[in-house]
Every structure is written in structure tokens, then in C-alpha cells.
Enzyme design. Structure first.
Site, PDB file in Angstrom:
ATOM      1  CE  LYS B 180      -3.696   2.440  -0.011  1.00  0.00           C
ATOM      2  NZ  LYS B 180      -4.665   2.717   1.017  1.00  0.00           N
ATOM      3  CG  ASN B 198      -6.429   7.513  -8.503  1.00  0.00           C
ATOM      4  OD1 ASN B 198      -6.005   8.648  -8.255  1.00  0.00           O
ATOM      5  ND2 ASN B 198      -6.900   6.707  -7.569  1.00  0.00           N
ATOM      6  CB  SER B 247      -6.348  11.078  -0.026  1.00  0.00           C
ATOM      7  OG  SER B 247      -5.091  10.441  -0.067  1.00  0.00           O
TER       8      SER B 247
END
Lengths: 297, 297
Positions: B180, B198, B247
Site C-alpha cells: 500500500k 488516478n 486523497s
């Protein structure tokens, strides 16, 4: 002196307005509408503390080229190709002054048969806000050097003094173009990627670090230059044009083609020839190319 | 099962709404206004093709922590410090699930005395658009692995099936956090710098090249991972969340603090320890830090 200026973008208009104070200036824009507006309103310059308008003539008539005593070519590097035939047709005894960024215009220049050719490098910050108005938000030099022939052919220009619009002559055109190339290779893409005015690159400590890292990477390619002096020149230009949005930032914002290939692309080609890896320069290039592509899609 | 969720940002709300379909969920937001709104309106999720609202309870009363059978900690990594005392006071037998990015929360976790601690890694795309509404614009997994104790303590959650909100368990928490971390180290800063969703990172050929270059630079640090597999995972996540704004892009746009230090900063520290140069990672870090600084000024 009768001066013709090809191209009525920010630089063409900037030159027309200042030179038009002293000389007989004819602007050659590309479109009828802009020609009409310039003939009707003149060209207006806004500086930080004043605004002035200069009456200049604008025409699309290419026969007028040969009435000039100097032709300044102020179109972008990637528009040169479109006017190559026009330039070739200008009488050989008329001096030409090229103001393009990068070095790729040297190929075209080399094919010309004109007796006097001068190349220039502009450090002004200028932003065209409409067809007849430019904000002059960075006061800098215009550096001139002979490519061929005598630079004294344009001595009236060289001897003219204007506080906000100065010329300085140099012997070595390669050096001034190279320095400008380095200036553009640092300031233009970084400001366009980071969406900041020129001054921010040296005020923001993180951006200043990136500025240095990118500079140190590129300057390896040019051992003939004094690294420290060139660095200080770029910092000085950032400071002098701190309120200016670079042309590349403007181009990206307006989703226009940028000069990235003539500037950073040129450096990357050189690096390839010399077998030098430039990872940061490569990344910066890709970011701008990708942003350009988004604009075009 | 009674599930408490600390933090009512995009991830806290996302979890509350899905888990609230099946479980007795209590949300612990930070502010009174949001608590009142959640109690009044429930939490609404908008997906590409549907919208649903789940009624959940919200409270600021910390005594309620100890009535839960699982506490999910869904605050950002840099807010953990503020609630450290609250977490320490939760009864040791209540399992805790941490969902932070990066790895810096492991230090805090290590100091806790709770019997069961699980760490998770989220691949959902979620965008909070107001105090009670989240757009779920990327359907992904939540990967869970035990940090300490038995993961079976939360088997009701693991055995529950929901098409758009799936859990998968793993043995090695370090590996899922590391993967991650790599996902975040590539997707987050690049999307924030380039101002793209993205999916654009893999659709735009220039951005895809930068993506690869940055990935190849970072992956050197982690010889224990299969480079090809991790790369494919990151590409898959980009594709699954193609319409999501990361984010970090959101944080930069709203001039908020980002998680750059916990993600890319962590990688740069590791590189320093291992004496490895990461020029691209460094530049990407500086760009985000400088953009953050601009926002704060």
C-alpha cells in the site's frame, strides 16, 4: 529606422510598443482582426506603475517586408516553419533579428542568404492579455549577438536608450542562446508543473531545492559554461520577473502547445548524444508533454 | 457485532455506511455539527450506478468506546497523535483495526497493550463531498492482517459478504502495508502534481512513463518484493479507481496538509539508511512539500 516585426504575440507587441516610441514600426500579425484592432487602438503596455499606448501600423501585406530597414522575427519557434518562405523572400540586404527560444531556429537561419543576421535572447516578463495589450511584468535585458554579418547595421537600435527596455550586445551568439536555453529549461517547465509565478521558484525553499537539483543535472552537459555564474543569472532573472507567469505556464493553462521540445527536448537529445543520464530532466519533460497531451485530447 | 469507528472522514463514513447495513455501528466524529448531521441524516454513499443511505449512530462520548466489540481507527495518520490517549484507554480485550496509510502508525501500535490488533490497507476510491456523504468511485479490496493476536476475533466481519465492499485476510501485515505504501508513493504524489484522476496515470503515455520510472527507482529499495507483481497491482488499482481523485490531490487542491511525509518521506528515510540515491522520488517529494507550503502561507 523602419522596423518590421513579424508576429504579434506578447513579445511582438512588447517590442512594437517600446520601439514604436522612437522608430517607424510596422507589425505583421497573422490575422485580420488583430491587424484592425492594432490599427484602431495602438498597442498598450501595462507595467507595475504605469500604462502607455503606442500607435503603430499593422498590416498583412507581405510586400511591406521589403520596405523595412530591420525585420524582427518574434514568432514562436514552432511557428517559424509556417513563415519560412516569407523570410526567405525578404531582400538579402535587410538585417534580420531572431528572438526565438531554444536553438532549433539556427537550422533555418543557416539556410538563409541574408547578409546580416542577429540573434537575441529576451529576459523580459511579458503577458499578452488581449490582441493589443501586454502586461510588462518583468523588466529585463534583450541580449543581442551577430550570427552573420555586422551588428552595427542596426546601430540606431543599439544606441537608443530606454529605461525599461534595454539592449546589450555580445560577441558570442551561442553563449547567449545557451544561457537562455538553460534559463528556459529550468524556469519554464518548473513553473508550468508547479503552477507558480517565476519568483516562487526561489522563494519557496522546497521549489528552490528542486530548481538547484534540476540545474545541477543539466549543467553537467555544458562544461564550457561557468556553472556558478549561470546559476546566479537564472536566479537574477527569476527575481526580476518574479510576478511573471512563464510562457510555458501560460501555454499549459490555456491548453496550448508549449516550447518544451525546443528547450528541454533539445537538452535531452544532447544528453543522449553524450550518453549522459538526466532522470530529473526526463521526468520534467514527461510531465509537460503529458499535460500538453491532456490539453489536446 | 458492535463496531465503533473513530474518524468520520471519507474512509470512516465509507466503512460506517457499508458495515452499518449488517452491524451495529457507532461513529465517533470530532465535531458536534457532524455528529448531529449523521444522527439526523445517516450516511449516504453514491456509487457510479446507485445511491443508498445507512442509519448509524454518531456520538462524541468516549465512554461508548468500551461498549464496542471492534474499534476501527479511520483517522489520518497525522491525526493519530491527537487520539493516542483515547486509544490507550480502550479496554485491552477490544480488538482494534488500524487503517492508516504508510507505516508510521506502527510505532504507536507497538506501544499499545491490546490483545488483538489488526492492520488494514484500503484500495477503495472514496471522496467525501459533505459531512454525511461519500462518493464511492473506486471499488476495491480492504486487505487485513494481524499485527498481534487472533484475527478470528473479528470473524463476523470477515465472514460477511458484500459485493462492493470486500475484505481479504493476509498473514503478513508488513507486506500489505508495504504494498500500500508503494501504491500511495506512486499514485498519490503524481496525481497531486499533475492534477489528474488516478486513471490518467496509466492512460496518458507520458504520465505512464513517469509512473514506471518512479516505480523502478523506488522498488530498488525493496528486493524482498516481486517487482513485476507489485507493479501490476498498482496498475490494477489505478484502473479500478480511475475516476477517483487521490486523497493527496484533494488535499493539495483544498490546501490541506498531505500524508507525503508518512509515505514518500518514509521511503526517502529508508533510502538514506540504505545509502541509495532516489532523485525522482526526491523531486516528487519536494514538489508536494512546496505545494503544501504554498497552501499554508
Amino acid at each position: 529606422m523602419r522596423i518590421g516585426i513579424l508576429g504579434a504575440g506578447s513579445i511582438g507587441l512588447l517590442f512594437a510598443s517600446y520601439l514604436g516610441k522612437q522608430f517607424d514600426v510596422t507589425l505583421f500579425p497573422r490575422r485580420h482582426e488583430q491587424m484592425d484592432l492594432i490599427n484602431e487602438k495602438g498597442v498598450t503596455i501595462e507595467t507595475l506603475d504605469s500604462t502607455f499606448t503606442t500607435r503603430v501600423r499593422a498590416t498583412l501585406d507581405k510586400n511591406e517586408f521589403n520596405k523595412q530597414e530591420l525585420i524582427i522575427i518574434a514568432v514562436k519557434q514552432y511557428h517559424l516553419e509556417n513563415i519560412q518562405a516569407d523570410i526567405t523572400n525578404i531582400h538579402n540586404e535587410i538585417p534580420l533579428l531572431f528572438l526565438q527560444n531554444g536553438k532549433s531556429h539556427l537550422k533555418l537561419i543557416n539556410h538563409l542568404e541574408h547578409e546580416s543576421i542577429i540573434v537575441g535572447s529576451i529576459e523580459h516578463g511579458a503577458l499578452k492579455i488581449n490582441e493589443t495589450t501586454v502586461v510588462h511584468n518583468g523588466i529585463g535585458l534583450t541580449k543581442l549577438a551577430p550570427y552573420r554579418g555586422e551588428i552595427n547595421r542596426i546601430s540606431p537600435l543599439l544606441n537608443w536608450h530606454c529605461e525599461y527596455f534595454q539592449f546589450k550586445t555580445y560577441l558570442d551568439y551561442k553563449e547567449i542562446l545557451l544561457k537562455k536555453l538553460l534559463v528556459n529549461a529550468i524556469i519554464n517547465p518548473l513553473t508550468a508543473i508547479l503552477k507558480v509565478k517565476n519568483g516562487e521558484l526561489i522563494k519557496n525553499t522546497f521549489f528552490m531545492q528542486i530548481f538547484h537539483d534540476l540545474y545541477n543535472e543539466i549543467i553537467q552537459l555544458f562544461p564550457e559554461l561557468d556553472s556558478k555564474i549561470v546559476l546566479n543569472e537564472i536566479i537574477r532573472i527569476c527575481r526580476n520577473t518574479e510576478n511573471n507567469e512563464s510562457s510555458m505556464l501560460k501555454d499549459i493553462t490555456l491548453q496550448r502547445k508549449t516550447e518544451i521540445d525546443a528547450i528541454v527536448g533539445y537538452i535531452l537529445e544532447l544528453a543522449k548524444e553524450k550518453n549522459v543520464q538526466l532522470p530529473l530532466t526526463n521526468m520534467v519533460y514527461g510531465m509537460i508533454k503529458g499535460m500538453e497531451k491532456r490539453g489536446i485530447e
